[in-house]
Design a protein around this motif. Structure first.
Motif, PDB file in Angstrom:
ATOM      1  N   SER A   1       0.488  -0.869  -0.268  1.00  0.00           N
ATOM      2  CA  SER A   1      -0.148   0.288  -0.257  1.00  0.00           C
ATOM      3  C   SER A   1       0.726   1.199  -0.044  1.00  0.00           C
ATOM      4  N   GLY A   2       0.827   2.339  -0.140  1.00  0.00           N
ATOM      5  CA  GLY A   2       0.504   3.434  -0.266  1.00  0.00           C
ATOM      6  C   GLY A   2       1.719   3.958  -1.590  1.00  0.00           C
TER       7      GLY A   2
ATOM      8  N   HIS B   1      -5.134   2.513   0.017  1.00  0.00           N
ATOM      9  CA  HIS B   1      -4.684   2.617   1.191  1.00  0.00           C
ATOM     10  C   HIS B   1      -4.589   1.328   2.045  1.00  0.00           C
ATOM     11  N   HIS B   2      -4.096   1.287   3.278  1.00  0.00           N
ATOM     12  CA  HIS B   2      -2.886   0.219   3.803  1.00  0.00           C
ATOM     13  C   HIS B   2      -4.486  -0.951   4.251  1.00  0.00           C
ATOM     14  N   SER B   3      -6.008  -0.403   3.812  1.00  0.00           N
ATOM     15  CA  SER B   3      -6.799  -0.995   4.803  1.00  0.00           C
ATOM     16  C   SER B   3      -8.149  -1.582   3.711  1.00  0.00           C
ATOM     17  N   HIS B   4      -8.019  -1.169   2.122  1.00  0.00           N
ATOM     18  CA  HIS B   4      -8.472  -1.993   0.854  1.00  0.00           C
ATOM     19  C   HIS B   4      -7.434  -2.629   0.157  1.00  0.00           C
TER      20      HIS B   4
ATOM     21  N   ASP C   1      -9.491   1.802  13.089  1.00  0.00           N
ATOM     22  CA  ASP C   1      -9.332   1.400  12.007  1.00  0.00           C
ATOM     23  C   ASP C   1      -7.916   0.400  11.981  1.00  0.00           C
TER      24      ASP C   1
END
Length: 343
Positions: free
Chosen positions: A95-96, A125-128, A269
């Motif tokens: 991510s990122g 995004h790190h949670s996607h 999150d």
């Protein structure tokens, strides 16, 4: 029990089972299964998964490993180390955005590059996680076209092959507990992609089915969920545990009712620090010399301490915390809690 399955012997095993300091507000005895000491690439729980995943990869003739995770993924860092040990090219989808020329790599990304991995930044995004998995699949397809014979590993190595690592860990832990005269009421573990949790459940189910463990006295497997997906996926964890048992080729079954995931310690999150997690990190360090991180193991430890303080376990009860590692993330930007606060 596992000799019929390909392994790559990447992890330093068995890891120690250690008695820990008294927990605040609880008379239960805490033990720590030190899976932060698995050796490979700085240690952590992913080494056990990669033992089986990379064994499978080599058996299939792979020339490269591909996997995916958040920017400071422990799994990515350890996959990079596995590739370095085995002479396999490693591609990490993260991510990122790529850091600018003036920004140094830190934490797990620094180590991943040091191990020689190629890092592919997605901007996600790190949670996607769905977006990240799509990017992994696309990269894998492009590497196939280049003839690299990639072995592609989902987030966290949470497949039936990867989860075998923690089926084996449960067997290992059971033998250590017997030797230490520890009869755990619960085994507590941090969970994000669910593979470590599912593996422990599979190991417990197999030992009960084989008559090595009494169902009435078998420990609860308590997962402290640190990602929204796993908190909602009780059925998916049970399914993964049963597919792990099938791949292993042993008896036993895991029902949805066997799956306990406590999401109260995640906070806002995934990868967002919590006050309770930071307090647990400081407590573990000051009282036990343990290094836990703000995304995974620190939040998991906060959940265990919360259950203990609430009286879930009583005087004389044994509780095991599976320390899954994660210390390199302490050295990333905003990776460490305030160390000036007393604990």
């Amino acid at each position: 029990m596992f000799d019929h399955l390909p392994k790559s012997a990447l992890a330093t095993l068995p890891t120690p089972l250690e008695a820990a300091a008294a927990m605040p507000g609880s008379a239960a005895r805490l033990w720590v299964k030190r899976d932060d000491l698995t050796g490979l690439g700085g240690g952590g729980n992913k080494a056990r998964k990669l033992d089986f995943l990379c064994g499978d990869a080599l058996a299939r003739g792979a020339k490269a490993l591909v996997t995916v995770g958040a920017a400071q993924s422990n799994h990515c860092r350890m996959t990079a180390a596995a590739g370095a040990r085995l002479g396999l090219e490693v591609h990490l989808v993260v991510s990122g955005d790529a850091p600018s020329g003036d920004d140094p790599l830190t934490g797990n990304q620094l180590l991943s590059r040091l191990f020689g991995a190629q890092i592919h930044y997605t901007g996600a995004h790190h949670s996607h996680w769905g977006e990240l998995e799509i990017a992994r699949e696309a990269l894998t397809a492009s590497l196939v076209e280049l003839g690299l014979a990639p072995y592609s590993i989902p987030i966290g190595g949470s497949t039936p092959v990867g989860a075998l690592g923690y089926a084996a860990a449960f067997v290992e832990l059971s033998l250590q507990c017997e030797a230490a005269r520890c009869a755990p009421r619960a085994v507590v573990v941090t969970s994000s992609s669910g593979g470590t949790h599912a593996g422990l459940l599979a190991g417990r189910a197999a030992m009960i089915a084989a008559g090595h463990l009494d169902a009435a006295s078998a420990p609860d497997i308590v997962a402290v969920g640190v990602a929204k997906g796993v908190v909602l996926d009780v059925v998916d964890v049970a399914d993964l545990a049963n597919r792990t048992l099938a791949h292993w080729g042993v008896g036993g079954a895991v029902a949805a009712a066997d799956v306990e995931i406590d999401g109260r310690w995640m906070g806002d999150d995934y990868a967002v620090p919590t006050d309770a997690g930071d307090e647990a990190i400081r407590w573990g360090a000051i009282h036990n010399g343990l290094l836990t991180d703000r995304t995974y193991s620190g939040k998991g430890l906060s959940g265990l301490l919360g259950h203990a303080a609430a009286g879930r376990w009583g005087d004389g009860d044994d509780v095991v915390f599976v320390h899954t590692g994660g210390w390199p993330a302490l050295f990333a930007a905003d990776g460490a809690p305030d160390v000036t606060r007393p604990t």
